[in-house]
Write a protein that holds these residues in place. Sequence first.
Motif, PDB file in Angstrom:
ATOM      1  N   ASN A  50      -3.177   5.670  16.548  1.00 44.17           N
ATOM      2  CA  ASN A  50      -2.718   4.286  16.672  1.00 44.17           C
ATOM      3  C   ASN A  50      -2.598   3.619  15.302  1.00 44.17           C
ATOM      4  O   ASN A  50      -1.599   2.950  15.014  1.00 44.17           O
ATOM      5  CB  ASN A  50      -3.653   3.483  17.570  1.00 44.17           C
ATOM      6  N   THR A  51      -3.612   3.795  14.459  1.00 42.96           N
ATOM      7  CA  THR A  51      -3.564   3.204  13.118  1.00 42.96           C
ATOM      8  C   THR A  51      -2.436   3.819  12.309  1.00 42.96           C
ATOM      9  O   THR A  51      -1.692   3.109  11.621  1.00 42.96           O
ATOM     10  CB  THR A  51      -4.907   3.403  12.384  1.00 42.96           C
ATOM     11  N   ARG A  52      -2.283   5.139  12.395  1.00 39.77           N
ATOM     12  CA  ARG A  52      -1.217   5.810  11.645  1.00 39.77           C
ATOM     13  C   ARG A  52       0.143   5.292  12.077  1.00 39.77           C
ATOM     14  O   ARG A  52       0.989   4.991  11.239  1.00 39.77           O
ATOM     15  CB  ARG A  52      -1.283   7.323  11.868  1.00 39.77           C
ATOM     16  N   ASN A  53       0.364   5.157  13.374  1.00 40.70           N
ATOM     17  CA  ASN A  53       1.648   4.631  13.870  1.00 40.70           C
ATOM     18  C   ASN A  53       1.879   3.211  13.368  1.00 40.70           C
ATOM     19  O   ASN A  53       2.992   2.868  12.958  1.00 40.70           O
ATOM     20  CB  ASN A  53       1.693   4.676  15.394  1.00 40.70           C
ATOM     21  N   ASP A  54       0.841   2.372  13.411  1.00 40.83           N
ATOM     22  CA  ASP A  54       0.963   1.001  12.904  1.00 40.83           C
ATOM     23  C   ASP A  54       1.323   1.007  11.420  1.00 40.83           C
ATOM     24  O   ASP A  54       2.160   0.225  10.965  1.00 40.83           O
ATOM     25  CB  ASP A  54      -0.332   0.215  13.121  1.00 40.83           C
ATOM     26  N   CYS A  55       0.666   1.888  10.655  1.00 43.12           N
ATOM     27  CA  CYS A  55       0.924   1.941   9.214  1.00 43.12           C
ATOM     28  C   CYS A  55       2.310   2.499   8.903  1.00 43.12           C
ATOM     29  O   CYS A  55       2.955   2.051   7.949  1.00 43.12           O
ATOM     30  CB  CYS A  55      -0.169   2.750   8.507  1.00 43.12           C
ATOM     31  N   MET A  57       4.931   2.038  10.774  1.00 42.26           N
ATOM     32  CA  MET A  57       5.829   0.907  11.042  1.00 42.26           C
ATOM     33  C   MET A  57       5.748  -0.133   9.917  1.00 42.26           C
ATOM     34  O   MET A  57       6.774  -0.651   9.465  1.00 42.26           O
ATOM     35  CB  MET A  57       5.487   0.257  12.385  1.00 42.26           C
ATOM     36  N   ALA A  58       4.535  -0.443   9.473  1.00 41.95           N
ATOM     37  CA  ALA A  58       4.350  -1.447   8.425  1.00 41.95           C
ATOM     38  C   ALA A  58       4.947  -0.989   7.096  1.00 41.95           C
ATOM     39  O   ALA A  58       5.371  -1.818   6.283  1.00 41.95           O
ATOM     40  CB  ALA A  58       2.868  -1.757   8.256  1.00 41.95           C
ATOM     41  N   CYS A  84      -2.052   0.807   3.586  1.00 43.70           N
ATOM     42  CA  CYS A  84      -2.314   0.361   4.958  1.00 43.70           C
ATOM     43  C   CYS A  84      -3.458   1.159   5.566  1.00 43.70           C
ATOM     44  O   CYS A  84      -4.367   0.594   6.180  1.00 43.70           O
ATOM     45  CB  CYS A  84      -1.048   0.497   5.796  1.00 43.70           C
ATOM     46  N   SER A  88      -7.308  -0.236   6.516  1.00 42.14           N
ATOM     47  CA  SER A  88      -7.825  -0.115   7.880  1.00 42.14           C
ATOM     48  C   SER A  88      -9.108   0.714   7.932  1.00 42.14           C
ATOM     49  O   SER A  88      -9.611   1.020   9.005  1.00 42.14           O
ATOM     50  CB  SER A  88      -6.775   0.531   8.785  1.00 42.14           C
TER      51      SER A  88
END
Length: 109
Positions: A50-55, A57-58, A84, A88
């Motif tokens: 989840n964090t990797r996907n968010d990063c 995208m960011a 990112c 996190s």
Amino acid sequence: MSSGFREYRRLVLALALPVMAAACAPAGVDQSIFTLGWSKLGIGYESFVNTRNDCVMAASVVTENAAGREQAMPAVSASRFKSCMRSSGWEPNAAGYSAPLGYDVRIVQ
């Protein structure tokens, strides 16, 4: 040619072109950030994904081809992604979690 075959061919091309483009793209400066592992004490794989996907995208950036047109496949800024992940609480670790298969991205500076 039947319309079913045309649709099938269109689908195959839509799926194959980004893969071929990524394979032909020159290696980014910091490719290793996407192949190395990441760890965070006491945190599981689902949280990592989840964090990797968010990063991803960011850190996505729009890039242009040689003709000045926006490329269809977005790229990811290596430095933004790394920043990112670290902000996190994740740290690079050879024994840590790595990206799920098929989650490769095109890397830029």
